[in-house]
Design a protein around this motif. Structure first.
Motif, PDB file in Angstrom:
ATOM      1  N   SER A 134     -31.954  -7.236 -63.439  1.00  0.00           N
ATOM      2  CA  SER A 134     -32.726  -6.453 -62.476  1.00  0.00           C
ATOM      3  C   SER A 134     -32.714  -4.970 -62.823  1.00  0.00           C
ATOM      4  O   SER A 134     -31.666  -4.400 -63.116  1.00  0.00           O
ATOM      5  CB  SER A 134     -32.145  -6.664 -61.073  1.00  0.00           C
ATOM      6  OG  SER A 134     -32.833  -5.875 -60.138  1.00  0.00           O
ATOM      7  N   LEU A 135     -33.899  -4.353 -62.809  1.00  0.00           N
ATOM      8  CA  LEU A 135     -34.036  -2.920 -63.010  1.00  0.00           C
ATOM      9  C   LEU A 135     -34.353  -2.258 -61.678  1.00  0.00           C
ATOM     10  O   LEU A 135     -35.171  -2.769 -60.909  1.00  0.00           O
ATOM     11  CB  LEU A 135     -35.180  -2.603 -63.977  1.00  0.00           C
ATOM     12  CG  LEU A 135     -34.927  -2.810 -65.458  1.00  0.00           C
ATOM     13  CD1 LEU A 135     -36.220  -2.606 -66.250  1.00  0.00           C
ATOM     14  CD2 LEU A 135     -33.852  -1.869 -65.956  1.00  0.00           C
ATOM     15  N   LYS A 136     -33.731  -1.129 -61.412  1.00  0.00           N
ATOM     16  CA  LYS A 136     -34.026  -0.341 -60.213  1.00  0.00           C
ATOM     17  C   LYS A 136     -34.552   1.015 -60.652  1.00  0.00           C
ATOM     18  O   LYS A 136     -34.098   1.564 -61.656  1.00  0.00           O
ATOM     19  CB  LYS A 136     -32.765  -0.156 -59.370  1.00  0.00           C
ATOM     20  CG  LYS A 136     -32.232  -1.443 -58.810  1.00  0.00           C
ATOM     21  CD  LYS A 136     -31.010  -1.197 -57.956  1.00  0.00           C
ATOM     22  CE  LYS A 136     -30.501  -2.531 -57.422  1.00  0.00           C
ATOM     23  NZ  LYS A 136     -29.315  -2.370 -56.608  1.00  0.00           N
ATOM     24  N   SER A 137     -35.506   1.558 -59.896  1.00  0.00           N
ATOM     25  CA  SER A 137     -35.993   2.904 -60.194  1.00  0.00           C
ATOM     26  C   SER A 137     -34.852   3.895 -60.061  1.00  0.00           C
ATOM     27  O   SER A 137     -34.008   3.766 -59.176  1.00  0.00           O
ATOM     28  CB  SER A 137     -37.109   3.292 -59.228  1.00  0.00           C
ATOM     29  OG  SER A 137     -38.249   2.517 -59.491  1.00  0.00           O
ATOM     30  N   ALA A 138     -34.830   4.867 -60.951  1.00  0.00           N
ATOM     31  CA  ALA A 138     -33.780   5.886 -60.942  1.00  0.00           C
ATOM     32  C   ALA A 138     -34.414   7.244 -61.219  1.00  0.00           C
ATOM     33  O   ALA A 138     -35.463   7.337 -61.865  1.00  0.00           O
ATOM     34  CB  ALA A 138     -32.711   5.573 -61.982  1.00  0.00           C
ATOM     35  N   VAL A 184     -35.790  -4.841 -73.997  1.00  0.00           N
ATOM     36  CA  VAL A 184     -36.515  -4.001 -73.047  1.00  0.00           C
ATOM     37  C   VAL A 184     -38.005  -4.124 -73.346  1.00  0.00           C
ATOM     38  O   VAL A 184     -38.418  -4.002 -74.507  1.00  0.00           O
ATOM     39  CB  VAL A 184     -36.102  -2.523 -73.175  1.00  0.00           C
ATOM     40  CG1 VAL A 184     -36.864  -1.659 -72.183  1.00  0.00           C
ATOM     41  CG2 VAL A 184     -34.607  -2.359 -73.000  1.00  0.00           C
ATOM     42  N   THR A 185     -38.800  -4.361 -72.306  1.00  0.00           N
ATOM     43  CA  THR A 185     -40.251  -4.394 -72.443  1.00  0.00           C
ATOM     44  C   THR A 185     -40.844  -3.419 -71.442  1.00  0.00           C
ATOM     45  O   THR A 185     -40.412  -3.373 -70.289  1.00  0.00           O
ATOM     46  CB  THR A 185     -40.807  -5.809 -72.189  1.00  0.00           C
ATOM     47  OG1 THR A 185     -40.232  -6.703 -73.140  1.00  0.00           O
ATOM     48  CG2 THR A 185     -42.323  -5.847 -72.319  1.00  0.00           C
ATOM     49  N   ALA A 236     -29.564  -0.244 -64.313  1.00  0.00           N
ATOM     50  CA  ALA A 236     -29.284  -1.682 -64.279  1.00  0.00           C
ATOM     51  C   ALA A 236     -27.784  -1.900 -64.406  1.00  0.00           C
ATOM     52  O   ALA A 236     -27.062  -1.062 -64.942  1.00  0.00           O
ATOM     53  CB  ALA A 236     -30.010  -2.399 -65.410  1.00  0.00           C
ATOM     54  N   ARG A 237     -27.328  -3.041 -63.914  1.00  0.00           N
ATOM     55  CA  ARG A 237     -25.948  -3.500 -64.114  1.00  0.00           C
ATOM     56  C   ARG A 237     -26.040  -4.753 -64.980  1.00  0.00           C
ATOM     57  O   ARG A 237     -26.582  -5.772 -64.559  1.00  0.00           O
ATOM     58  CB  ARG A 237     -25.272  -3.817 -62.784  1.00  0.00           C
ATOM     59  CG  ARG A 237     -25.125  -2.639 -61.853  1.00  0.00           C
ATOM     60  CD  ARG A 237     -23.879  -1.814 -62.060  1.00  0.00           C
ATOM     61  NE  ARG A 237     -22.684  -2.611 -61.808  1.00  0.00           N
ATOM     62  CZ  ARG A 237     -21.516  -2.342 -62.352  1.00  0.00           C
ATOM     63  NH1 ARG A 237     -21.364  -1.317 -63.151  1.00  0.00           N
ATOM     64  NH2 ARG A 237     -20.469  -3.081 -62.097  1.00  0.00           N
ATOM     65  N   ILE A 238     -25.525  -4.653 -66.199  1.00  0.00           N
ATOM     66  CA  ILE A 238     -25.622  -5.744 -67.163  1.00  0.00           C
ATOM     67  C   ILE A 238     -24.325  -6.539 -67.155  1.00  0.00           C
ATOM     68  O   ILE A 238     -23.260  -5.986 -67.438  1.00  0.00           O
ATOM     69  CB  ILE A 238     -25.900  -5.188 -68.571  1.00  0.00           C
ATOM     70  CG1 ILE A 238     -27.176  -4.357 -68.540  1.00  0.00           C
ATOM     71  CG2 ILE A 238     -25.983  -6.315 -69.584  1.00  0.00           C
ATOM     72  CD1 ILE A 238     -27.355  -3.504 -69.765  1.00  0.00           C
ATOM     73  N   PRO A 239     -24.401  -7.827 -66.827  1.00  0.00           N
ATOM     74  CA  PRO A 239     -23.181  -8.631 -66.814  1.00  0.00           C
ATOM     75  C   PRO A 239     -22.629  -8.850 -68.224  1.00  0.00           C
ATOM     76  O   PRO A 239     -23.381  -9.062 -69.165  1.00  0.00           O
ATOM     77  CB  PRO A 239     -23.633  -9.958 -66.191  1.00  0.00           C
ATOM     78  CG  PRO A 239     -25.106  -9.999 -66.358  1.00  0.00           C
ATOM     79  CD  PRO A 239     -25.589  -8.582 -66.464  1.00  0.00           C
ATOM     80  N   THR A 263     -39.213  -4.521 -67.967  1.00  0.00           N
ATOM     81  CA  THR A 263     -38.268  -5.623 -67.807  1.00  0.00           C
ATOM     82  C   THR A 263     -37.091  -5.402 -68.741  1.00  0.00           C
ATOM     83  O   THR A 263     -37.215  -4.743 -69.777  1.00  0.00           O
ATOM     84  CB  THR A 263     -38.900  -6.999 -68.112  1.00  0.00           C
ATOM     85  OG1 THR A 263     -39.328  -7.025 -69.471  1.00  0.00           O
ATOM     86  CG2 THR A 263     -40.069  -7.289 -67.177  1.00  0.00           C
ATOM     87  N   LEU A 264     -35.963  -5.970 -68.355  1.00  0.00           N
ATOM     88  CA  LEU A 264     -34.743  -5.924 -69.163  1.00  0.00           C
ATOM     89  C   LEU A 264     -34.141  -7.314 -69.167  1.00  0.00           C
ATOM     90  O   LEU A 264     -34.136  -7.999 -68.135  1.00  0.00           O
ATOM     91  CB  LEU A 264     -33.756  -4.913 -68.562  1.00  0.00           C
ATOM     92  CG  LEU A 264     -32.382  -4.816 -69.228  1.00  0.00           C
ATOM     93  CD1 LEU A 264     -32.504  -4.276 -70.657  1.00  0.00           C
ATOM     94  CD2 LEU A 264     -31.466  -3.908 -68.404  1.00  0.00           C
ATOM     95  N   ALA A 265     -33.658  -7.736 -70.311  1.00  0.00           N
ATOM     96  CA  ALA A 265     -32.955  -9.009 -70.430  1.00  0.00           C
ATOM     97  C   ALA A 265     -31.736  -8.798 -71.322  1.00  0.00           C
ATOM     98  O   ALA A 265     -31.716  -7.898 -72.159  1.00  0.00           O
ATOM     99  CB  ALA A 265     -33.863 -10.083 -71.011  1.00  0.00           C
TER     100      ALA A 265
END
Length: 123
Positions: A49-53, A96-97, A81-84, A35-37
């Protein structure tokens, strides 16, 4: 982005992320969750939102002395991810967890990950 990086407020920053283990650590297993915050300074954590890369790092067990992740890593999963960037600008913190198949988990808070401010331009 480096420590002196600045992003235009109201935009988004693209982040590439690799999560895994230092080679030789045990027990260790494949990353099964992440997870990402993000938050503006003093604000509430907002999930990102995280996407596999794709990653060129080892995705399984690797022999190694386990002294540093950058050169001796195993069980790596890649994400993007795209971080606003907050409209008000200011520093953005990240959290990050990650969890793995061996029931290990870790959370890392990165304070002042990047700075959001007004993009200056000339007409």
């Amino acid at each position: 982005m480096g420590r002196n990086s600045v992003a235009a407020r109201g935009s988004a920053v693209t982040l590439g992320l690799e999560l895994g283990h230092v080679a030789g650590t045990a027990p260790a297993g494949a990353i099964t969750g992440a997870t990402l915050a993000a938050r503006a300074a003093g604000g509430e954590w907002v999930p990102v939102s995280l996407k596999s890369a794709k990653t060129d790092a080892p995705t399984g067990a690797v022999e190694g002395d386990g002294y540093i992740f950058a050169v001796s890593r195993a069980w790596v999963s890649g994400y993007s991810a795209r971080i606003p960037v907050p409209d008000q600008g200011g520093w953005v913190d990240l959290r990050v967890t990650a969890t793995d198949a061996s029931c290990n988990s870790d959370t890392l808070d990165i304070e002042m990950a990047f700075l959001g401010e007004i993009a200056m331009c000339c007409r």
